[in-house]
Write an enzyme that holds these catalytic residues in place. Structure first.
Site, PDB file in Angstrom:
ATOM      1  N   HIS A 201      -3.556   5.956 -60.912  1.00 11.50           N
ATOM      2  CA  HIS A 201      -4.171   7.277 -61.052  1.00 11.50           C
ATOM      3  C   HIS A 201      -3.377   8.124 -62.036  1.00 11.50           C
ATOM      4  CE1 HIS A 201      -7.137   7.271 -57.702  1.00 11.50           C
ATOM      5  NE2 HIS A 201      -6.329   6.339 -57.208  1.00 11.50           N
ATOM      6  N   GLU A 283       0.619   8.053 -59.348  1.00 10.16           N
ATOM      7  CA  GLU A 283       0.114   9.115 -60.211  1.00 10.16           C
ATOM      8  C   GLU A 283       1.035   9.116 -61.428  1.00 10.16           C
ATOM      9  OE1 GLU A 283      -2.523  10.854 -59.670  1.00 10.16           O
ATOM     10  OE2 GLU A 283      -2.900  10.830 -57.506  1.00 10.16           O
TER      11      GLU A 283
END
Length: 319
Positions: A201, A283
């Site tokens: 992500h 992330e």
């Protein structure tokens, strides 16, 4: 990760502490932290790492056999097909240190999600409660979508891990109109009996919030969710990915999540709650910060990101 929809909202920022947190991070990833210090000392050199996974001769080379090379703004346009298509599986290399290992890469979101809002807003059971099937994901201020970023990094990872002999499966390859839903993403890893699953992500936080963080599953035992058996191996997987990500990319751990360690434990994500195999999210940076966005939109940096994550997986699987 999207800032739209509860299953993909960024963690609430925490004020980073000083001193002891630096010590904690040094204990967690000593080699990686040293690499970050060296990186800063030389002014943020763009030189690549000669890590165990290996780097293609062209740092911006596309990673997937049979796919077109990334465009200047990111990866190739996604193809559309049936939402129930079987996940893409690689043909493993004849030999290598990961021969016999199965790795599932979960590229977050889907380029087509924005055209299927009714479908992705459908609620699914994540064990503890119900959440949206999926979300659209975030984007840079210039419009480079998270879903394009995650698919590009996944392709690069697949190539690197195949060279190590692993069998690699993607939960989606831009070959379906939307999704899969978060519960199906978890099932794909479980059904594959994956040795490791990584969900890729990029965050959508406020400008000024910078750096990467790895999300670990917390202990959940409710409804269909039972993460107790995977909490410890998932933490080890996450620590190794964080350490190698720092070393290879030169990126610092998040300054707004994880108290400077680059690690964040959560119990509200269906993709983690429903997993029965070691799994983490990463992330890779904040798309809404201009400095992070400059990295995320660079093919050369995405190659480093793919290498750092892949080397963390290799380190975890080889013990």
């Amino acid at each position: 990760m999207s800032y739209v929809g509860p299953d993909f909202e960024p963690s609430q920022p925490r004020r980073p502490r000083r001193g002891p947190l630096t010590v904690a991070l040094a204990a967690l990833v000593p080699g990686a932290l040293l690499g970050w210090v060296v990186y800063e000392a030389v002014g943020g050199s763009d030189g690549g790492s000669a890590g165990a996974v290996g780097t293609p001769s062209s740092s911006s080379a596309s990673a997937s056999p049979g796919t077109s090379a990334p465009t200047a703004s990111g990866t190739d346009d996604a193809k559309q097909s049936s939402p129930s298509r079987t996940p893409t599986t690689s043909a493993p290399a004849a030999s290598g240190p990961l021969k016999g290992k199965v790795i599932v890469i979960d590229p977050g979101h889907n380029p087509g999600n924005s055209r299927h809002t009714a479908e992705i807003n459908r609620k699914v059971d994540i064990g503890t409660n119900s959440k949206e099937c999926d979300t659209t994901g975030t984007a840079t201020n210039s419009g480079y979508a998270e879903a394009r970023f995650t698919l590009d990094v996944a392709h690069r990872m697949r190539t690197l891990l195949q060279k190590q002999g692993a069998t690699v499966k993607l939960t989606q390859d831009g070959d379906r109109p939307y999704g899969p839903c978060v519960d199906e993403r978890a099932r794909i890893g479980n059904t594959a009996h994956a040795d490791a699953v990584v969900s890729v992500h990029a965050d959508g936080s406020a400008a000024g919030n910078r750096g990467f963080h790895v999300i670990l599953p917390g202990s959940v035992h409710a409804g269909a969710a039972d993460t107790r058996a995977i909490v410890s191996p998932s933490r080890e997987l996450g620590e190794r990915i964080a350490g190698n990500f720092v070393r290879v990319t030169g990126s610092a751990p998040s300054n707004y999540v994880g108290d400077g360690t680059g690690l964040d434990t959560r119990t509200d994500l269906g993709g983690l709650n429903l997993s029965t195999v070691p799994k983490v999210f990463i992330e890779c940076g904040n798309m809404r910060d201009t400095k992070d966005a400059a990295l995320l939109t660079s093919g050369a940096w995405r190659q480093k990101a793919a290498q750092g994550i892949s080397e963390g997986i290799v380190s975890f699987l080889r013990g």
